[in-house]
Scaffold this motif. Sequence first.
Motif, PDB file in Angstrom:
ATOM      1  N   ILE A 256       0.855  -1.178   0.000  1.00 10.71           N
ATOM      2  CA  ILE A 256       0.000   0.000   0.000  1.00 10.71           C
ATOM      3  C   ILE A 256       0.896   1.235   0.000  1.00 10.71           C
ATOM      4  CG2 ILE A 256      -1.870  -1.197   1.194  1.00 10.71           C
ATOM      5  CD1 ILE A 256      -1.135   0.361   3.732  1.00 10.71           C
ATOM      6  N   ASP A 257       0.327   2.372  -0.371  1.00  9.27           N
ATOM      7  CA  ASP A 257       1.118   3.597  -0.495  1.00  9.27           C
ATOM      8  C   ASP A 257       0.918   4.564   0.666  1.00  9.27           C
ATOM      9  OD1 ASP A 257       2.213   3.240  -3.292  1.00  9.27           O
ATOM     10  OD2 ASP A 257       0.061   3.046  -3.678  1.00  9.27           O
ATOM     11  N   LEU A 258      -0.184   4.418   1.366  1.00 11.71           N
ATOM     12  CA  LEU A 258      -0.514   5.386   2.406  1.00 11.71           C
ATOM     13  C   LEU A 258      -1.438   4.724   3.408  1.00 11.71           C
ATOM     14  CD1 LEU A 258      -1.557   9.088   1.857  1.00 11.71           C
ATOM     15  CD2 LEU A 258      -3.097   7.593   3.120  1.00 11.71           C
ATOM     16  N   MET A 259      -1.307   5.095   4.687  1.00 10.10           N
ATOM     17  CA  MET A 259      -2.274   4.627   5.682  1.00 10.10           C
ATOM     18  C   MET A 259      -2.651   5.802   6.578  1.00 10.10           C
ATOM     19  SD  MET A 259      -0.080   2.197   8.266  1.00 10.10           S
ATOM     20  CE  MET A 259       1.194   2.816   9.354  1.00 10.10           C
ATOM     21  N   ALA A 260      -3.930   5.806   6.927  1.00  9.25           N
ATOM     22  CA  ALA A 260      -4.444   6.886   7.757  1.00  9.25           C
ATOM     23  C   ALA A 260      -5.079   6.296   9.006  1.00  9.25           C
ATOM     24  CB  ALA A 260      -5.447   7.720   6.952  1.00  9.25           C
ATOM     25  N   ARG A 261      -6.394   6.225   9.076  1.00 10.41           N
ATOM     26  CA  ARG A 261      -7.068   5.656  10.229  1.00 10.41           C
ATOM     27  C   ARG A 261      -7.013   4.136  10.181  1.00 10.41           C
ATOM     28  NH1 ARG A 261      -9.517   7.974  13.888  1.00 10.41           N
ATOM     29  NH2 ARG A 261     -10.583   6.019  14.310  1.00 10.41           N
ATOM     30  N   THR A 262      -6.649   3.474  11.294  1.00  3.29           N
ATOM     31  CA  THR A 262      -6.215   4.125  12.514  1.00  3.29           C
ATOM     32  C   THR A 262      -4.806   3.655  12.817  1.00  3.29           C
ATOM     33  OG1 THR A 262      -8.467   4.123  13.432  1.00  3.29           O
ATOM     34  CG2 THR A 262      -6.662   4.395  14.987  1.00  3.29           C
ATOM     35  N   MET A 263      -3.888   4.574  12.966  1.00  3.12           N
ATOM     36  CA  MET A 263      -2.537   4.243  13.384  1.00  3.12           C
ATOM     37  C   MET A 263      -2.473   4.299  14.902  1.00  3.12           C
ATOM     38  SD  MET A 263      -0.436   6.500  10.571  1.00  3.12           S
ATOM     39  CE  MET A 263       1.154   6.229  11.369  1.00  3.12           C
ATOM     40  N   THR A 264      -1.765   3.374  15.502  1.00  5.52           N
ATOM     41  CA  THR A 264      -1.594   3.381  16.951  1.00  5.52           C
ATOM     42  C   THR A 264      -0.505   4.376  17.337  1.00  5.52           C
ATOM     43  OG1 THR A 264       0.098   1.663  16.963  1.00  5.52           O
ATOM     44  CG2 THR A 264      -2.207   0.935  17.030  1.00  5.52           C
ATOM     45  N   PRO A 265      -0.499   4.863  18.591  1.00  8.77           N
ATOM     46  CA  PRO A 265       0.591   5.737  19.027  1.00  8.77           C
ATOM     47  C   PRO A 265       1.960   5.090  18.867  1.00  8.77           C
ATOM     48  CG  PRO A 265      -1.228   5.823  20.593  1.00  8.77           C
ATOM     49  CD  PRO A 265      -1.555   4.733  19.613  1.00  8.77           C
ATOM     50  N   GLU A 266       2.024   3.779  19.098  1.00 16.47           N
ATOM     51  CA  GLU A 266       3.295   3.071  18.946  1.00 16.47           C
ATOM     52  C   GLU A 266       3.762   3.113  17.488  1.00 16.47           C
ATOM     53  OE1 GLU A 266       1.211   1.876  22.525  1.00 16.47           O
ATOM     54  OE2 GLU A 266       0.587   1.813  20.428  1.00 16.47           O
ATOM     55  N   GLN A 267       2.804   2.967  16.549  1.00 16.83           N
ATOM     56  CA  GLN A 267       3.172   3.038  15.137  1.00 16.83           C
ATOM     57  C   GLN A 267       3.669   4.433  14.753  1.00 16.83           C
ATOM     58  OE1 GLN A 267      -0.476   1.509  13.317  1.00 16.83           O
ATOM     59  NE2 GLN A 267       0.749  -0.044  12.291  1.00 16.83           N
ATOM     60  N   VAL A 268       2.984   5.443  15.241  1.00 22.76           N
ATOM     61  CA  VAL A 268       3.386   6.813  14.932  1.00 22.76           C
ATOM     62  C   VAL A 268       4.819   7.053  15.398  1.00 22.76           C
ATOM     63  CG1 VAL A 268       2.964   9.246  15.434  1.00 22.76           C
ATOM     64  CG2 VAL A 268       1.032   7.717  14.978  1.00 22.76           C
ATOM     65  N   LYS A 269       5.106   6.648  16.620  1.00 22.34           N
ATOM     66  CA  LYS A 269       6.443   6.838  17.185  1.00 22.34           C
ATOM     67  C   LYS A 269       7.483   6.043  16.403  1.00 22.34           C
ATOM     68  CE  LYS A 269       8.872   6.730  21.664  1.00 22.34           C
ATOM     69  NZ  LYS A 269      10.049   5.977  21.274  1.00 22.34           N
ATOM     70  N   SER A 270       7.173   4.777  16.124  1.00 24.17           N
ATOM     71  CA  SER A 270       8.120   3.919  15.429  1.00 24.17           C
ATOM     72  C   SER A 270       8.422   4.426  14.022  1.00 24.17           C
ATOM     73  CB  SER A 270       7.565   2.492  15.370  1.00 24.17           C
ATOM     74  OG  SER A 270       8.390   1.658  14.581  1.00 24.17           O
ATOM     75  N   LEU A 271       7.370   4.791  13.284  1.00 26.59           N
ATOM     76  CA  LEU A 271       7.574   5.246  11.917  1.00 26.59           C
ATOM     77  C   LEU A 271       8.270   6.597  11.877  1.00 26.59           C
ATOM     78  CD1 LEU A 271       4.156   4.160  10.346  1.00 26.59           C
ATOM     79  CD2 LEU A 271       6.419   3.299   9.719  1.00 26.59           C
ATOM     80  N   SER A 272       7.995   7.458  12.867  1.00 28.24           N
ATOM     81  CA  SER A 272       8.642   8.770  12.901  1.00 28.24           C
ATOM     82  C   SER A 272      10.141   8.644  13.143  1.00 28.24           C
ATOM     83  CB  SER A 272       8.014   9.641  13.991  1.00 28.24           C
ATOM     84  OG  SER A 272       6.653   9.871  13.732  1.00 28.24           O
ATOM     85  N   GLU A 273      10.528   7.616  13.913  1.00 27.95           N
ATOM     86  CA  GLU A 273      11.942   7.432  14.251  1.00 27.95           C
ATOM     87  C   GLU A 273      12.644   6.465  13.307  1.00 27.95           C
ATOM     88  OE1 GLU A 273      11.699   6.089  18.246  1.00 27.95           O
ATOM     89  OE2 GLU A 273      11.201   8.072  19.077  1.00 27.95           O
ATOM     90  N   ASP A 274      11.882   5.812  12.437  1.00 26.56           N
ATOM     91  CA  ASP A 274      12.438   4.800  11.538  1.00 26.56           C
ATOM     92  C   ASP A 274      13.421   5.448  10.563  1.00 26.56           C
ATOM     93  OD1 ASP A 274      12.851   2.690   9.674  1.00 26.56           O
ATOM     94  OD2 ASP A 274      10.904   1.855  10.205  1.00 26.56           O
ATOM     95  N   SER A 275      14.488   4.746  10.270  1.00 22.29           N
ATOM     96  CA  SER A 275      15.498   5.269   9.341  1.00 22.29           C
ATOM     97  C   SER A 275      15.141   4.990   7.886  1.00 22.29           C
ATOM     98  CB  SER A 275      16.859   4.642   9.649  1.00 22.29           C
ATOM     99  OG  SER A 275      16.803   3.226   9.516  1.00 22.29           O
ATOM    100  N   ASP A 276      14.013   4.342   7.638  1.00 21.91           N
ATOM    101  CA  ASP A 276      13.593   4.051   6.262  1.00 21.91           C
ATOM    102  C   ASP A 276      13.360   5.359   5.517  1.00 21.91           C
ATOM    103  OD1 ASP A 276      12.378   3.289   3.904  1.00 21.91           O
ATOM    104  OD2 ASP A 276      11.151   1.726   4.846  1.00 21.91           O
ATOM    105  N   ASP A 277      14.165   5.610   4.485  1.00 21.82           N
ATOM    106  CA  ASP A 277      14.071   6.889   3.776  1.00 21.82           C
ATOM    107  C   ASP A 277      12.953   6.894   2.742  1.00 21.82           C
ATOM    108  OD1 ASP A 277      15.105   5.243   1.858  1.00 21.82           O
ATOM    109  OD2 ASP A 277      16.940   6.397   1.518  1.00 21.82           O
ATOM    110  N   GLN A 278      12.159   5.818   2.680  1.00 25.31           N
ATOM    111  CA  GLN A 278      11.062   5.777   1.713  1.00 25.31           C
ATOM    112  C   GLN A 278       9.697   6.022   2.363  1.00 25.31           C
ATOM    113  OE1 GLN A 278      11.610   1.913  -0.192  1.00 25.31           O
ATOM    114  NE2 GLN A 278      12.782   2.874  -1.832  1.00 25.31           N
ATOM    115  N   LEU A 279       9.703   6.334   3.649  1.00 28.48           N
ATOM    116  CA  LEU A 279       8.446   6.571   4.365  1.00 28.48           C
ATOM    117  C   LEU A 279       8.465   7.942   5.028  1.00 28.48           C
ATOM    118  CD1 LEU A 279       7.952   3.136   6.184  1.00 28.48           C
ATOM    119  CD2 LEU A 279       6.904   3.886   4.039  1.00 28.48           C
ATOM    120  N   GLU A 280       7.305   8.545   5.125  1.00 26.79           N
ATOM    121  CA  GLU A 280       7.163   9.790   5.865  1.00 26.79           C
ATOM    122  C   GLU A 280       5.893   9.725   6.707  1.00 26.79           C
ATOM    123  OE1 GLU A 280       6.494  13.308   3.585  1.00 26.79           O
ATOM    124  OE2 GLU A 280       5.062  12.343   2.238  1.00 26.79           O
TER     125      GLU A 280
END
Length: 535
Positions: A256-280
Motif C-alpha cells: 500500500i502507499d498510504l495509511m491513515a485511520r487508525t494508526m496506533t501511538p506506537e506506530q506513529v512513534k516507530s515510523l517517525s523514528e524509523d530510518s527508512d528513507d522511503q516513508l514519511e
Amino acid sequence: MNRKTLVLPAMIGLLAPVLAACGGSDGGGKDDNAIVVGTTDEFSASGDAPAPFDPAHAYDASTWNVLRQTLQTLMHLPRGGGEPEPEAAEQCGFTDNGNERFECTLRGGLKFSDGSDLTAEDVKFSIERVLGIKDKNGPAGLLANIDTVETSGEDKVIFHLKSGDATFPYKLATPAAGIVNPDAYAPKKLRSGFEVDGSGPYTLEADAESNTLTKITFTKNPHYKGHLTPKSSHKIELRPFTDPDAMGKSLKRGDIDLMARTMTPEQVKSLSEDSDDQLEVVEMPGLEMRYLGFDTDAPVAKSRAVRQAMAQLVDRAELTSKVYGNAAEPLFSLVPATITGHTNSFFNEYGEPSTAKARALLRDAGVKTPVKLTLNYTNDHYGAGTKKEFEILRRQLNSSGLFDVDIKGTDWLKFRANELDGEYAVYGMGWFPDFPDADNFIAPFLDKDNFLASPYANSTIRNTLIPASRQETDRLSASEPIEDVQDIVARDVPVLPLWQGKQYVAARDDITGVEWALNSSSNMQLWELSRGVGE
C-alpha cells in the motif's frame, strides 16, 4: 532521509473537525499503478444497516469519506479549512438579512456519472429524500431546519429555513446533502448494498466478501464538473485491514502507499523514528473527540449527582498519556480547542480530580454508594486503544470506593443499535465533526432529534442558545451563547468529554499531496493524492 512533516493547525473558526471499518486484506500488491490507501475501518452491510452508502442512512466519518469522493454537494470546504465554497453550485448565498432564505445557482453542464443531466430538481429530490426517509441512524437532523425546497428553472435551488442558520452553508457541504441520481434511488426507501450513483469526482467499484468490503476502487468520473481537480491520473484504492499492525507491515512492504485511520501511538512513534528513507509521517491537526454519553432516564444515571461525581473523578491527563501518548490531549468541553467559542467548562466546574468532592456530591444528593454501573464501549470502531481506555476509566472510578464499575465491549453495528434503543445507561462514543463550527459539537448532542437519541432536554439550550448562536453570521459573535451552552453541559453532565485527538498519515515518499489527505474534520480528500518521484 526519514521525514516527519508537521502541519500547523489552521485557525479554525477564525477563518471559518471514522472511517467505519472492515476486516480486509493484508497485502496483495497493486493494480494498474493505483494509489492504495490502507485503513482499519470496516464497511459492512447487515440486517441492521443494509444501506451503508445511502446518504439518507450513512452518518459516520467512514462512509462519509466514501461519499465525499462520489457524491457532489452544492458547497464544499476548502482543503485547508475556511468558509464553504460553491462546488456543484456556481454561486450560493443568503438573500435575506435573517439567514432564512438560501439560494444556489448550479454550474452549467452538470451530469451524473452515467452521463444524464443533473438539474435543480435532482438537488430538490436528494434533499427531500433524506428528510422524508428520516432514518433513525441517518443525518436528517442536519437538514431538519429546512422548511421547503423550491426550484426555479433547471439551475436554481432555493432553501427556505424554519429559522435563521448561519451554519447552513456548512451543512450543504456534507454528504447529508449529497446529490443522487433519481433513476437509481427510490424516493422513500433506502438503497441496499454498496453502489453509489452521483456526480462527484470519482465513481466507485466495491469488492465484497460476506457483505464486508475488501476493496473500494475509485476511478475518475469523466462527466464531473466542479471545483475539485483530481491530481492523480491513476485509480485510487481504499483497502481495509483487520488491524493497524497488518496495515503497517503492508506499507513497509510497499503493498500500500498510504495509511491513515487508525494508526496506533506506537506506530506513529516507530515510523517517525524509523530510518527508512522511503516513508514519511505527517502530523495534522484534528477535531476528533471522545466522550461518555448518559441515558439520563436510566435509573443509575438519572441522578445528576452520579454524573457529576464521575466528572469529578475522571483523570483525563492520566487517560490520554497512558493510552494515546502525544496523539491526544485532555478535553474539558464539548467544543474542542481551536474552535471559536471553546471554553474549559468542565475544568472550571470541577478542577482537578477529587474523591472528597465526588463523595460530597453523592452524599448531598442522598445517593447510596458504591454506585454499580457498566461502562459500554465499541471494541471495533475507534481503534485498538479503546479497551485500555475503558480499563483505566474503570480503575479511576472504582479506586474512589464510590463506584462499582464493570466494562463491556460490543461490535459497532450492535453497539450503535443498542445505544439508540436506550439499552445503555453509560456508554463511550467518538465524534468526528460534520463541519468545523461549534454548532456541530453542540446541536448533534443537545438539540431535538439528536444523534444520541438522548432523553436529556434543556429548554434554554434548545430554544434560546442554539438559535441565538445560529443567527450570528460572524461566528466570533456567536461565542457568548456557545459558552453558555458549555457551562450548562458541565453542570448537568448529559455527556462527559474526555479527550481531543491529533491525526496522522504515513505514506511512501513518492506520494504527493499527503499533507492534504485529511482535513481537520478527518474528511478524506483523495483527489489531492498523486504519484511523484521518491527522494
